[in-house]
Design an enzyme around this catalytic site. Structure first.
Site, PDB file in Angstrom:
ATOM      1  N   HIS A 168      -6.924  -4.315   2.059  1.00 28.56           N
ATOM      2  CA  HIS A 168      -7.438  -5.447   2.848  1.00 28.56           C
ATOM      3  C   HIS A 168      -8.834  -5.840   2.357  1.00 28.56           C
ATOM      4  CE1 HIS A 168      -4.273  -5.748   6.008  1.00 28.56           C
ATOM      5  NE2 HIS A 168      -4.022  -4.530   5.582  1.00 28.56           N
ATOM      6  N   TYR A 195      -9.253   5.705   5.681  1.00 24.60           N
ATOM      7  CA  TYR A 195     -10.247   4.653   5.921  1.00 24.60           C
ATOM      8  C   TYR A 195     -11.657   5.233   5.720  1.00 24.60           C
ATOM      9  CZ  TYR A 195      -6.598   1.681   8.083  1.00 24.60           C
ATOM     10  OH  TYR A 195      -5.469   0.928   8.330  1.00 24.60           O
TER      11      TYR A 195
END
Ligand code: HEM
Length: 367
Positions: A74, A342
């Site tokens: 992303h 993440y």
């Protein structure tokens, strides 16, 4: 950049703002983050083949190349800000303050496209993301990262990793190696089913009319000791339009989103879906029946769009396991993997040189 979009939209300024917002896409500053990647989803003996957060993060770099300072997935995105106003309906299932009737909770967010290339050309089929951080009283936070798919393509972190490598685009065709793709799909009927379901929910025209789904299951607990499984969605209050057929402009999805804010704030309903006793809590590839009870927990209003400068979403890790009292993780193996990967991605990008302003945007409004 902060709040400049709240100024009256004089035409030249609007063009500049739109270009500026895109030029800062995805870059991060050095904030000296620590890699706190826990490793809850991997167990067993140490072997070179063991899937670790580092190997997963490396997988993104193998597939998308290395883009210092950007998210490993992303990577292309813009930041947004606004607030969530609760309807009170969510208090029946959760004691989280964010659901208290009439409470206004400030929100920082980020719209993104999946994949690790920060200046990738927009395409309607690329998975769209909306990540949000709700800032609750007493320092509590609720972070979530949602996508416009009805279910996730993978049941496990290993499946995600293997699919990413099997679907890597070949330089000559721009398509995955057909043999590798077929071999992966033969081993992963859950991914085949998830892809078929996605075809029945085609993407809408853009970010503003997309429904964003949390997909993973969570446990909601209320103040009286009640606990229910929940999946959540952000359902647009903007009219929904079909996606353009054929190719679109290089930055068209983002430009249209930025322009939409000139017409006023954008809004989504937060819908909580309550799982039944038979519903899977550890498999995000499986839908829950449409008949499940839902609660309209309130309205998210996003009123401004920004570059990813410090102070908004650039320096946020939208770790979906950062939750307030009243919401807890389920046993879904994706959740612990997401948290650790993440963190690894965040540690890498924030430890790399600041690339702010170096993204080349060649959209029709570039000047
Ligand atoms: C094992 C499965 C998954 C892996 C390995 C993975 C990996 C990643 C990574 C490395 C990032 C970049 C994080 C950063 O640098 O801040 C990311 C971002 C993101 N992921 Fe995932 N992801 C997974 C599952 C999911 C699922 C299930 C969803 C949606 C329900 C999702 C939605 C998103 C979104 C929206 C972002 C962008 C967040 C932002 O704007 O900062 N991911 N993912």
């Amino acid at each position: 950049m902060e709040h400049e979009d709240l100024k009256p939209p004089a035409a030249p300024a609007r063009e500049l703002r739109r270009r500026s917002a895109l030029i800062g896409i995805g870059a991060v500053a050095c904030v000296g983050a620590v890699d706190v990647g826990a490793f809850a989803y991997v167990s067993g003996r140490a072997t070179p083949d063991r899937l670790t957060p580092g190997r997963l993060a490396d997988g993104f770099e193998t597939v998308f190349g290395k883009h210092p300072g950007f998210r490993r997935n992303h990577a292309k995105g813009v930041s947004v800000a606004g607030e969530f106003v609760a309807s009170g309906a969510g208090t029946s299932v959760s004691e989280a303050t964010v659901f208290e009737d009439g409470r206004r909770t400030p929100v920082t967010g980020r719209f993104s496209l999946s994949g690790g290339v920060p200046d990738v050309a927009d395409a309607t089929k690329t998975v769209r993301g909306l990540a949000l951080r709700f800032d609750l009283p007493d320092g509590e936070q609720w972070r979530t990262a949602m996508v416009n798919l009805p279910v996730f393509q993978d049941r496990t972190p290993q499946g995600f990793y293997d699919r990413m490598l099997a679907f890597k685009a070949l330089p000559d065709t721009g398509q995955p190696d057909p043999e590798k793709k077929a071999a992966f799909l033969a081993e992963h009927p859950e991914t085949v089913r998830a892809m078929e379901l996605a075809k029945k929910h085609p993407p809408t025209s853009g970010f503003a009319d997309s429904t964003f789904n949390g997909l993973n299951a969570f446990h909601f607990t209320n103040g009286s000791g009640g606990s229910v499984p929940v999946r959540w969605s952000m359902v647009p209050l903007q009219p929904v339009r079909a996606a353009a057929k054929g190719p679109i402009g290089r930055n068209e999805l983002f430009e249209t989103l930025i322009d939409a804010f000139d017409g006023g704030p954008l809004r989504w309903r937060l819908v909580l879906t309550i799982g039944g006793p038979e519903d899977p809590l550890d498999d995000a590839t499986l839908p829950w029946p449409d008949s499940r009870r839902t609660l309209d927990a309130g309205v998210l209003t996003l009123s401004s769009v920004h570059t990813e400068a410090s102070g908004n979403a650039r320096d946020i890790n939208f770790d979906p396991t950062v939750l307030p009292r009243g919401i807890a993780v389920s046993d879904d193996p994706l959740l612990s993997a997401r948290s650790s990967v993440y963190a690894r991605s965040f540690a890498r990008r924030t430890g790399e040189p600041d690339t702010k302003g170096t993204v080349k945007v060649t959209g029709k409004h570039d000047d």
